[in-house]
Write an enzyme that holds these catalytic residues in place. Structure first.
Site, PDB file in Angstrom:
ATOM      1  CD  GLU A 267     -23.676 -13.779  48.505  1.00 33.53           C
ATOM      2  OE1 GLU A 267     -22.594 -14.393  48.347  1.00 33.53           O
ATOM      3  OE2 GLU A 267     -24.191 -13.602  49.609  1.00 33.53           O
TER       4      GLU A 267
ATOM      5  CB  CYS B  66     -21.015 -15.515  52.205  1.00 35.76           C
ATOM      6  SG  CYS B  66     -21.543 -13.795  51.996  1.00 35.76           S
TER       7      CYS B  66
END
Length: 486
Positions: free
Chosen positions: A252, A286
């Protein structure tokens, strides 16, 4: 004695009990003040090898523990995030620079992750298959073994627990390497919660450390799966190294998520959501809204309103005042942000708000006139910076949004939901939010990105977690020994 008693983990790492770290100590620093909050054991490659071997042994018994006992431990862990919320909240604020609301959100998600994981041990873990032979044939999901988890500093609790909880629930042992800058929130806190919840010794190990510890974790033969959250550059290295050692890596990674604002959007409501998407937790997420793509008919009003919102947001120490933004994690990250802002202005963007800092406190920044080739538009900033670009047609909006190496999250703001959904189908991302900004997270929802943002949804929900942390084994059963020609 407090729940996170400094004397317990001072100079130690967690291996099911508190052991002296082979790599010495690392200092826990409050970014808002520079004050030392404590010291945590700094792991070495030797610690990784020792922990992975112990974990491999402990995992065998843990995997055969009745599913109801594993579920009960995960439920108790979930309850403990609430029981110790006040102390844990203070650590999230002081160690990671979270505002109180963000700290509360991390605790809420951590609780939810454990409760969701507690349902995994009783989930069906296989299927019956047809067979050409007179036998019972099945595909059975079995624990992967030892799972290595590498987590970052920005949401340290969430980004550790979302791998640790389901991996444990499914019968794996875990070696967790939190970022040393948030070793308490991302590591020690989990060690204490699972220790108090009754997890057997040796099943969870917490080894704070740098890149060399992460490399040792990926290379260790006892570790069969790597769950990594971090930058795209680091993720590429992790994925390459894992591939060389023939083990799965769930990655991720970074993002530069677009928020598309169509011409029918309510500008006042839109800029409120947009500010949250770019400035929440100082932009150190993110999923942060990294590119604002705004229809030309409302562009000027949008920039004016967003800049006014940014100028009015209080920035400061979240432990001592009511602020909207806390500190950047360290000087290196602050300097990277400021360099991107400066080079973006040099490339033709104009500073509508912000662009200044004091210490580690960076003002929320709005860059008007952003476009491809402007550094803060093209790159992941990981700071409170909102580059705003204009578009004229829906085709141009789709082209601009899709023209990125990243594919994590996408927000589309419009009164026409069907139009928004059709537009979303033209932009490759792992997450889409119609009439919301790009930063969202729920424990039961699939989470992950595509392209340079990662290897797809490897977190959230039973299907993703079972796929991530188990292996598929073919099993057949016959009543009599099979006969063969020789």
């Amino acid at each position: 004695m407090s729940f996170l008693d400094v004397r317990t983990w001072h100079g130690r790492v967690f291996t099911g009990s508190w052991e002296k770290a082979d790599g010495g100590e690392t200092t826990v620093v409050e970014p808002a003040t520079g004050e030392e909050l404590g010291r945590v054991g700094a792991a070495s490659a030797t610690d990784v090898a020792r922990s992975a071997a112990v974990a491999a042994q402990a995992q065998r018994d843990w995997a055969t523990t009745p599913f109801s006992e594993r579920a009960a431990i995960l439920r108790r862990a979930g309850e403990l995030w609430s029981t110790h919320a006040e102390e844990l909240r203070d650590w999230l604020i002081r160690e990671s620079g979270s505002i109180p609301g963000k700290a509360d959100f991390e605790l809420h998600v951590a609780e939810g992750e454990c409760f969701e994981a507690s349902a995994l041990p009783s989930h069906p873990l296989g299927e019956l298959l047809p067979s050409e032979a007179p036998r019972l044939s099945m595909a059975r999901r079995v624990p992967a073994g030892v799972v290595g988890v590498i987590s970052p500093f920005n949401a340290p609790l969430i980004l550790s627990i979302r791998s640790v909880a389901p991996a444990l629930a499914l019968g794996n042992a875990v070696v967790l390497k939190p970022d040393p800058r948030t070793a308490v929130c991302g590591g020690v806190a989990l060690a204490r919660v699972f220790e108090e919840a009754g997890l057997p010794p040796g099943v969870l190990h917490v080894l704070p450390g740098g890149a060399e510890v992460g490399q040792a974790l990926v290379e260790d033969p006892n570790v069969r799966v790597i769950s990594f959250t971090g930058s795209t550059a680091a993720g590429r290295a992790v994925g390459e190294l894992a591939g060389r050692h023939l083990k799965r890596a769930h990655l991720e990674l970074g993002g530069n998520s677009a928020l598309i604002v169509l011409d029918d959007a309510d500008v006042a409501a839109t800029t409120s959501a947009a500010a949250w998407g770019s400035f929440f937790h100082q932009g150190q997420i993110c999923m942060t809204t990294g590119r604002h793509l705004v229809h030309e008919s409302i562009y000027d009003e949008y920039v004016e309103r967003l800049a006014a919102t940014a100028a009015g947001l209080p920035v400061g120490n979240p432990a001592t005042g009511e602020v909207a933004l806390g500190p950047i994690i360290d000087e290196r990250q602050r300097d990277k942000i400021h360099a991107l802002v400066g080079s973006s202005v040099d490339a033709g963007a104009s500073l509508a708000a912000g662009g200044e800092y004091e210490g580690l406190f960076y003002r929320p920044t709005v860059l008007a006139g952003a476009k491809p080739s402007v550094p803060a538009y093209d790159q992941e900033v990981f700071g409170p910076v909102a580059p705003v670009a204009r578009f004229g047609t829906i085709e141009e909006a789709a082209r601009l949004a899709a023209a990125s190496e990243y594919g994590l999250s996408l927000g589309i703001l419009t009164k026409d939901i069907a139009k928004g959904l059709a537009l979303a189908d033209r932009v490759p991302t792992g997450i889409v939010h119609i009439n919301d900004q790009t930063v969202n997270d729920e424990a039961h929802a699939p989470f992950g990105g595509v392209l340079a943002s990662g290897t797809g949804s490897r977190f959230g929900g039973a299907a993703a977690n079972i796929e991530a942390f188990t292996e598929t084994r073919w099993v057949t059963l016959r009543g009599d020994v099979a006969g063969y020609p020789f």
